[in-house]
Design an enzyme around this catalytic site. Structure first.
Site, PDB file in Angstrom:
ATOM      1  N   ASN A  39      52.787  17.808   0.531  1.00  0.00           N
ATOM      2  CA  ASN A  39      52.308  16.605   1.306  1.00  0.00           C
ATOM      3  C   ASN A  39      51.025  15.919   0.397  1.00  0.00           C
ATOM      4  O   ASN A  39      50.201  16.650  -0.181  1.00  0.00           O
ATOM      5  CB  ASN A  39      51.478  17.386   2.564  1.00  0.00           C
ATOM      6  CG  ASN A  39      51.254  16.238   3.569  1.00  0.00           C
ATOM      7  OD1 ASN A  39      52.207  15.597   4.189  1.00  0.00           O
ATOM      8  ND2 ASN A  39      50.066  16.329   4.152  1.00  0.00           N
ATOM      9  N   HIS A  43      48.460   7.101   4.969  1.00  0.00           N
ATOM     10  CA  HIS A  43      47.231   6.401   5.621  1.00  0.00           C
ATOM     11  C   HIS A  43      47.138   5.017   5.206  1.00  0.00           C
ATOM     12  O   HIS A  43      46.766   4.829   3.637  1.00  0.00           O
ATOM     13  CB  HIS A  43      45.958   7.229   5.213  1.00  0.00           C
ATOM     14  CG  HIS A  43      45.989   8.698   5.908  1.00  0.00           C
ATOM     15  ND1 HIS A  43      45.895   8.660   7.335  1.00  0.00           N
ATOM     16  CD2 HIS A  43      46.354  10.159   5.458  1.00  0.00           C
ATOM     17  CE1 HIS A  43      46.078   9.933   7.610  1.00  0.00           C
ATOM     18  NE2 HIS A  43      45.998  10.892   6.298  1.00  0.00           N
ATOM     19  N   GLU A  84      47.752  17.404  -1.165  1.00  0.00           N
ATOM     20  CA  GLU A  84      46.830  16.698  -2.145  1.00  0.00           C
ATOM     21  C   GLU A  84      46.289  17.376  -3.586  1.00  0.00           C
ATOM     22  O   GLU A  84      45.249  17.244  -3.957  1.00  0.00           O
ATOM     23  CB  GLU A  84      45.671  16.066  -1.265  1.00  0.00           C
ATOM     24  CG  GLU A  84      46.053  15.665  -0.093  1.00  0.00           C
ATOM     25  CD  GLU A  84      44.700  14.979   0.358  1.00  0.00           C
ATOM     26  OE1 GLU A  84      43.625  15.258   0.254  1.00  0.00           O
ATOM     27  OE2 GLU A  84      44.899  14.449   1.636  1.00  0.00           O
ATOM     28  N   GLU A  93      51.144  11.748   8.396  1.00  0.00           N
ATOM     29  CA  GLU A  93      49.828  11.325   8.962  1.00  0.00           C
ATOM     30  C   GLU A  93      49.452   9.757   9.165  1.00  0.00           C
ATOM     31  O   GLU A  93      48.651   9.442   8.717  1.00  0.00           O
ATOM     32  CB  GLU A  93      48.791  11.805   8.018  1.00  0.00           C
ATOM     33  CG  GLU A  93      49.020  13.361   7.653  1.00  0.00           C
ATOM     34  CD  GLU A  93      47.724  13.953   6.894  1.00  0.00           C
ATOM     35  OE1 GLU A  93      46.762  13.239   6.577  1.00  0.00           O
ATOM     36  OE2 GLU A  93      47.893  15.187   6.412  1.00  0.00           O
ATOM     37  N   ASP A 152      48.534   6.287  10.178  1.00  0.00           N
ATOM     38  CA  ASP A 152      47.532   5.391  10.699  1.00  0.00           C
ATOM     39  C   ASP A 152      47.607   4.256   9.822  1.00  0.00           C
ATOM     40  O   ASP A 152      47.585   4.290   8.619  1.00  0.00           O
ATOM     41  CB  ASP A 152      46.385   6.106  10.998  1.00  0.00           C
ATOM     42  CG  ASP A 152      45.515   6.656   9.940  1.00  0.00           C
ATOM     43  OD1 ASP A 152      46.089   6.537   8.892  1.00  0.00           O
ATOM     44  OD2 ASP A 152      44.976   7.591  10.008  1.00  0.00           O
TER      45      ASP A 152
HETATM   46  C1  XIL Z   1      41.179  15.130   8.207  1.00  0.00           C
HETATM   47  C2  XIL Z   1      40.735  15.111   9.705  1.00  0.00           C
HETATM   48  O1  XIL Z   1      41.338  14.179  10.312  1.00  0.00           O
HETATM   49  C3  XIL Z   1      39.420  15.246   9.912  1.00  0.00           C
HETATM   50  O2  XIL Z   1      39.158  15.352  11.158  1.00  0.00           O
HETATM   51  C4  XIL Z   1      38.636  16.094   9.052  1.00  0.00           C
HETATM   52  O3  XIL Z   1      37.207  16.019   9.148  1.00  0.00           O
HETATM   53  C5  XIL Z   1      38.900  15.833   7.629  1.00  0.00           C
HETATM   54  O4  XIL Z   1      40.404  16.086   7.545  1.00  0.00           O
HETATM   55  N1  XIL Z   1      44.684  13.958   4.727  1.00  0.00           N
HETATM   56  C6  XIL Z   1      44.779  15.319   5.428  1.00  0.00           C
HETATM   57  C7  XIL Z   1      44.259  15.712   6.478  1.00  0.00           C
HETATM   58  O5  XIL Z   1      45.936  15.845   4.860  1.00  0.00           O
HETATM   59  O6  XIL Z   1      44.079  17.123   6.868  1.00  0.00           O
HETATM   60  C8  XIL Z   1      42.903  14.991   6.819  1.00  0.00           C
HETATM   61  O7  XIL Z   1      42.621  15.295   7.982  1.00  0.00           O
HETATM   62  C9  XIL Z   1      43.112  13.572   6.559  1.00  0.00           C
HETATM   63  C10 XIL Z   1      43.426  13.394   5.195  1.00  0.00           C
END
Ligand code: XIL
Length: 442
Positions: free
Chosen positions: A207, A244, A166, A273, A275
């Protein structure tokens, strides 16, 4: 008439000789006929039939929950520690590393035959206080020391590391303002170079989120950076696209274009990731199908097991409900995976810049084992290491001199008078994910 008979018997003899050579080469008494794949009944097995992995985020704190571990153990072939390998977890005080929680996730994955994505080495979030207090060259050094320390601990064990997470801002497409960024624009390439030196066997990924839509400024900026890295030999092997999806950041119709365009830069792409708010089955199927249409999209990871495990559980965005039951989105994803053309797609694994490259190609397949061909380019005297995802094992090799280390599940191969084309037979024990290979000059 006699001539025809003679010709026929010659054909038969030649076939028998070839069959004997094949049996010798694989070290097996009987060589069966390759079989078409039947529909698989877990996400991991269905993805493996396409040469890909299907993963989930795992929390160490939930490994005592039998419903959680039963689903995770059964369905997934790749594990990302949700928080346990982040900076605040692994280096809570400067130079003092804590690998306890990360190792708990790693060990569970290894014991259950799964590979691990390392997540993440440098992120603006999840930073311990000591790091937030540093700046300039002291911070730059701490960043490199962190990469060295964590990657040394997990050396040879990680499929891919999210080296940087990020680093770009939403909207404008510029760099995100962070303490890392304030050390200078070149912090990302320095991180990747340090990472390659620390563990040459791991794929190195950038990422990010909101880089799904091809036309967005942020996607374009990340693409430009990866293109620049590839042209200048900065070691980068993959781009992780978080995916996401919410009503504010919906699944874009051009997602497949984004995957394809990144892959065309010579990197793997992974959905890291996933969802989706409300878990609409059709959207889940579309995302997975997009990956399946891009040969270098090597796998999909969903960000948690059950809705109740999700970091945004209110959105019920995952494939299993709070009771651990399969949701309609689960069936949509499984069907999409099973609809893919069977057989792994060849995906060259990149090697460190300036060294040799080992490329895998699919060979014969049997119910319990499969062959891979290996072609090495760029060097005559090379050493190839092949890391095999447990519980799979290499049971035979041909045209190469090889040593197998059963503790690490790694084979080291050298030409030793043979050429640059050789092969292995892998007994998969249920895990059909291809090994990773790396090549270096001897
Ligand atoms: C999130 C986790 O799911 C949570 O449990 C934590 O509190 C914060 O991080 N992008 C990412 C992940 O790269 O590492 C993040 O994970 C969600 C967004």
């Amino acid at each position: 008439m006699t001539g025809r008979l003679l010709a026929g018997s010659r054909v038969v003899r030649r076939t028998l000789v070839l069959g004997a050579v094949a049996a010798l080469a694989t070290g097996l008494a009987v060589a069966g006929t390759p079989r078409a794949n039947a529909a698989a009944d877990t996400l991991g097995a269905a993805a493996a039939q396409t040469g890909r992995y299907f993963g989930t985020a795992i929390s160490a704190s939930k490994l005592g929950d039998p419903v959680y571990t039963a689903i995770a153990g059964r369905e997934f072939t790749m594990v990302t520690p949700e928080n346990e390998m982040k900076l605040d977890a692994t280096e809570p005080r400067q130079g003092v590393f804590n690998f306890g929680p990360g190792d708990r996730v790693y060990d569970w994955a290894a014991q259950n035959g799964k590979q691990v994505r390392g997540h993440t080495l440098l992120w603006h979030s999840g930073q311990p206080q000591w790091l937030q207090n540093l700046s300039g060259s002291a911070l730059r050094q701490a960043m490199i020391d962190h990469i060295d320390g964590v990657m040394a601990h997990y050396k040879g064990k990680i499929y891919a590391w999210d080296v940087v997470n990020e680093a770009f801002a939403d909207g404008t497409g510029g760099r995100r303002n962070s303490n890392f960024q304030r050390t200078g624009d070149d912090w990302i390439e320095h991180a990747f170079r340090a990472a390659r030196a620390a563990d040459p066997a791991a794929k190195l990924c950038y990422n990010d989120y909101n880089i799904e839509n091809w036309t967005s400024a942020k996607t374009q900026s990340v693409y430009t950076m990866v293109k620049d890295f590839r042209s200048r030999g900065v070691p980068i092997d993959c781009v992780g696209i978080q995916a996401h999806f919410t009503s504010g950041n919906p699944y874009p119709g051009d997602f497949r274009t984004t995957l394809r365009n990144f892959a065309a830069l010579g990197v793997d792409v992974q959905i890291t990731e996933l969802d989706i708010q409300g878990a609409p089955p059709a959207t889940y199927a579309d995302v997975v199908t997009d990956c399946l249409t891009v040969p270098r999209c090597t796998g999909v990871t969903v960000w948690g097991v059950r809705d109740t495990d999700s970091w945004r559980s209110g959105d019920t965005p995952l494939l299993f409900d709070g009771d651990g039951d399969k949701k309609p989105a689960y069936t949509a994803v499984l069907d999409a995976l099973n609809a893919a053309v069977p057989g792994p797609s060849p995906s060259p694994t990149p090697s460190p810049a300036g060294s040799c490259t080992a490329t895998l190609s699919a060979g014969a397949k049997w119910p319990d084992r499969y062959n891979l061909g290996v072609t090495v380019t760029g060097s005559d005297d090379w050493i190839v290491t092949m890391t095999v995802p447990r519980p799979a094992k290499i049971i035979a090799t041909w045209n190469v001199s090889a040593r197998w280390n059963p503790t690490t599940n790694v084979m080291t191969a050298r030409p030793d008078g043979h050429g640059d084309s050789w092969g292995v037979t892998i007994k998969h024990h249920g895990n059909r994910t291809w090994p990773t290979v790396s090549c270096r000059h001897a």
